[in-house]
Design an enzyme around this catalytic site. Structure first.
Site, PDB file in Angstrom:
ATOM      1  N   LYS A 167      31.570  44.838  30.110  1.00 50.69           N
ATOM      2  CA  LYS A 167      32.598  43.834  29.902  1.00 50.69           C
ATOM      3  C   LYS A 167      33.845  44.591  29.465  1.00 50.69           C
ATOM      4  CE  LYS A 167      33.616  39.502  27.543  1.00 50.69           C
ATOM      5  NZ  LYS A 167      33.119  38.571  26.508  1.00 50.69           N
ATOM      6  N   SER A 239      32.851  43.237  34.513  1.00 54.03           N
ATOM      7  CA  SER A 239      33.492  41.929  34.427  1.00 54.03           C
ATOM      8  C   SER A 239      34.619  42.019  33.413  1.00 54.03           C
ATOM      9  CB  SER A 239      32.432  40.908  33.992  1.00 54.03           C
ATOM     10  OG  SER A 239      33.009  39.651  33.787  1.00 54.03           O
TER      11      SER A 239
END
Lengths: 383, 383, 383, 383
Positions: A167, A239
């Protein structure tokens, strides 16, 4: 100390529905204090204005804080990654990763399969400066964090890592302005584009850690971000989110020193309809994937994760696709619906973690696919 | 006279691109005068404001008229059905059906496979009155037209029919007003909804013709339209268009009296991820579909056609899907992308005729799937 | 006791951004304990899968709870209504309604304008049974709650009410099933359609309370819901949400017994481009609206609220619009962008509360428009 | 010879509906041979995959060819420009520009208004090489063509030009590859982006022709394309299409040497809610625009044309807009709906030619607005 992994898959009725997880915690099937990561598929558009990710993250964090407070303990650090977009058959769900002491060594002894087991760990980089995002320093920090997590998980060989979730941050107008005020320039001055740069650098960081790219220098890798797509990781899934400036990493692999009854495998899909890769990754875990998995077998499959992206060439096997030219539906939405169909065809299940935006995560138009399953011969109860 | 079928699949670069077809005609590989049907997948949204269908139809009709004029003959009647929506991997293409005398009987004799061959014919109903659309009379007229086409194709047994394409009308505000002015009421006063009624009645007309529903009377069937979805055809594919008030029907089946080297088969998908049905229909045509078809085999597959629709239950195999709740992407667009993925996984080709709006065409959430292939053992050149 | 109203308009950078409100509370410009309602425009699609409403509501409720806890008081009941959709120029923002004692009567005495001032109150109905939603009982309960709120606000004459916001429930599959299990049927078995029924019944409840419809009986009104659009309120604005089964009502009007420096007015737009109605409502509040309001004047305008909806006729002033035939963009999204343009043209400000779904809220294609402004001649500081 | 202009506005029921134009031709109100330009608002998405433009263009060209053939004359060259996108209130329609001899000079003498009249002409550049598109040579060719058209129209002063419509080419993969094969590089290698470059260069070509930018050299202007948005034309409207490699130009202005009863004016909107600019342009033509035009006046207004674009700053008058962050609706679609609302508010008519993609056509977020009206005091019949 010996550890084991448990992976729970819970249905989500909405981005704020954690009822199945709360029930599992209430019934003692899941220890909230042992959660090290929560991945979620949420039903937004997976693009810029997808607020289901923030909504779900707010909900997960509130739940973890409540459980920590109720138990009178400090809140543990958990990686929380929401992936927006449940196009086609994809079903909103949560994947909860639990790391706990392997007290009942006897169980392991019972399993007919003596092979390695799912091992996992998380790590975090320091906060990036805006001007570092998407560049060599970003790659370096992710690379080092992957190594740190591997060490924590007791995985010594890069080949034993099968999936790395990252992330990573993105640039906002304010962050770009901050850099400019210091006399620094950023990799891009477009917020949306910065997501691609951040995912790309994160993926190349994973590739560097796992020796998937020739290490001819971090600077060269930095220059390759969103430019030389021939360089990629076959195990990274990145992401980008606005709510952080550091990077959070979850490493999943196999280790002979871990207990439990789970194992992970991965393959790379050469293009979005690469059925063979999906069959192979399931074959690696002992499934017969020449037919769709039927319930007894499919229950053994606890997670199937893949990246989806339309090929930049504009075609698949020589035939034109229209995903990149559709101004009504974002290309990544098309791609997730498509890859979800290919995976569900074999898995017989639609709770699939298919996420978009696959810069340097697999070849152009393709992407990594990873599966986690109970080892054949283990009894479910033994977990 | 003995007939044979040829089916040509041409890529479309846009809704007005017939260049591959024109080239085939120019090179003598296709006789424009022998075209009895053109089906097209066009890259619009497949919904109300999809003008790619009209654009493609205008283009096809202009081409057919030009070829007829150039040859000094009257323009033949051809069924022209455009299906909008190429979501996910679906590639815009044309399927051109050619019916021509089977002059070289010798070829047939050479084929190792002596079984029946693809037979086809078209038929047309009279124009419907607006108040007849979607009701018992509509069903009856389609039923009779299917029988007429079967007779024309020399197919005597309903079981030998494997695919029936219907192009049917819809209601506009003006048509509804015309009915009202005569004191008649229509099945619905909503233009969009009338498309569902028209497709539904057309499908039940096919079902009646092929003895797929208990013939307890046309009136009862009429009452079942868009109401009792337990009644359906496993071989109908219906598409509604504003440009006609009659129904155009293309019947495809197998017949021992036809030559050529093509054969058709069909199955019904129980839900959108029913891989088994797709494997079975290909198995019926001699393919090994436990793996993705590789080029030599996939070239033998000349058409793969299916209907796609999200299940009204809101779930697939018990897991929630979000297709019906997405106000940004029409549910049928999701469904086509999904079913395209399932079919492409096996076919290894993205030129798939997947169309949406499957009322009474297969069970809820599922739909018919049909394939046309060269028979094993025939040589391609012999066609 | 004498009351006064304050209305705060805060910008929202995202559905979870309350920073401007928190700052105002921190600086003593807003008393959290005095908030009786929060309306928000959030940047989702305003349709079924708009989760920005839930996200914003969760955020507002958490904030109110935190402030109550910090002050050691029970949390007050506040109406929280989120309206999704900021198409075109519409800017995400919050409207916070504060009711507080009018301690400084002297201020009022200073104002040159001695007319009535903005008065407000909220009320709540009991929870509806699923089978009551969208029917006569729903209308009755809303009507009675409006009367209750009027009384609470000290508004005796229906003509003094200028805007009634209703947050009403909707039906889910579970709620419909619950009714069926008791042998009861619901107004509709479609969740999306139930939103229209709920808004429609709520609006007719307001119309009944304000004597806008001939009171020929609640049963007749119940039968008119989503059927006879000739019956409507010119002052209702209703919004349906899944998170409640009761109705929450905010009544805004003028009263000579209230202090402060705000006043409200309303008009009804006959169609979405009815500039005259917008000019009139601003004229009612002392603005010259023949030109766009320039900054000194526009700062006096603290809220502009309107409903937007495409006309069912498919045309505006005889020319066709395409809002209802666009399968890519929901009709209400078109309508909000359009009405936002018409309002902003005059207001010179884009923080406009334009919401969609106007069943029985104004005539077909039109809708109520209301404005709240500081009275001319009052000094801003006096508020 | 003395000329006069007529401008016809016809409703379109679909992109292939020319029925109103055909009727006018049939009734002698419009001479097909005198048509020099057809502009159309079509109901597609106005973006990459908007095929309504091609469909409408195919339809218009077929009609013009048919009329020419029927009259036994060569087909005249007409500029045909379709602008996709009828969001919000915008109504699909055609604007047909007719240039014909001003036989009845007496009429002109009768008009009370002796001022100049609408003059118009078209011109065409040579085909661009792919590597010229969006660069200095592109600007130069458009500039020269504008001058050529001005001369043809008898407009000697740049200040008398009020609107220049340019239809310009775009780059496809093939065209980019052709350039590369010759060793040349193109301004961009992205097809979508090339539309912006082409529009931008076209607009700067108009700006250069009309002395709206400091002529410090074509090379500097070329470097400014899609880079220095401070340089722009207040009278250009450019639209890119795949079907041509040259540029087609329509110049509209006023001239004392033309007859007829039409006149044109323009202003520039500083931002999308600049009501003042719209009121001013109508004021220039003798309308009182402090209120919405009522039917007798609005019938005098035969065309209202504007460009729409969301501001790159992300805000309007300091308040955030969400048009650029909406991954479900293209930003230009939002902008057209918005500007349509602002224009319709005053015009009282929704047949507005609002087009998107305003690079170098007005300031960032704003754009030109032009109006054509019958001069006050002329009788409609005299036209």
């Amino acid at each position: 100390m010996r550890w084991k992994s448990r992976v729970h898959r819970f249905n989500a009725q909405s981005p704020c529905d954690l009822s199945e997880m709360e029930r599992a915690i209430g019934q003692g099937q899941l220890d909230a204090a042992r959660i090290i990561a929560v991945l979620g598929k949420t039903e937004g558009n997976g693009c810029v204005n997808d607020f289901t990710r923030g909504y779900a993250t707010q909900t997960v964090n509130a739940s973890l804080a409540t459980h920590a407070a109720a138990a009178g303990r400090a809140e543990q650090r958990a990686v929380v990654v929401m992936s927006g977009g449940t196009e086609g058959c994809l079903s909103p769900h949560w994947l909860v990763f639990e790391k706990l002491p392997d007290g009942d060594g006897a169980v392991r002894g019972d399993a007919r399969d003596k092979g390695p087991r799912l091992a996992m760990a998380q790590a975090t980089t320091r906060a990036l400066l805006p001007e570092e995002l998407g560049r060599a320093k970003h790659i370096q920090l992710v690379r080092d964090a992957v190594h740190e997590a591997m060490q924590d998980a007791g995985i010594t060989c890069a080949a034993d890592v099968h999936y790395v979730q990252v992330k990573c941050p993105l640039l906002t107008r304010q962050r770009i302005a901050d850099a400019l005020a210091r006399g620094a320039t950023t990799a891009t001055d477009d917020a949306y584009e910065s997501m691609a740069y951040s995912r790309g650098a994160s993926a190349l960081g994973v590739a560097a850690a796992l020796h998937e790219v020739e290490m001819t220098g971090l600077e060269e890798l930095g220059a390759a971000v969103c430019s030389n797509y021939g360089l990629y990781s076959e195990r990274a899934s990145a992401s980008a989110g606005v709510e952080l400036m550091h990077n959070e990493i979850l490493v999943l692999g196999n280790s002979a020193t871990w207990g439990g009854n789970l194992r992970i495998a991965h393959r790379v899909m050469a293009d979005p309809i690469d059925l063979g890769a999906v069959q192979s990754v399931l074959g690696d875990l002992g499934f017969d994937a020449t037919r769709q998995l039927a319930p007894p077998a499919s229950a053994r499959l606890v997670a199937l994760l893949a990246k989806a992206e339309p090929s930049r060439s504009g075609s698949i096997r020589g035939a034109r696709h229209t995903m990149l030219d559709d101004s009504d539906i974002a290309a990544t939405r098309h791609a997730r619906a498509l890859v979800g169909g290919v995976l569900a065809a074999v898995a017989g299940d639609t709770r699939l973690f298919v996420s978009g935006g696959a810069e340097h995560q697999g070849p152009d138009g393709g992407g990594p696919v990873a599966a986690i399953a109970e080892v054949s011969g283990s009894s479910r109860e033994a977990a």
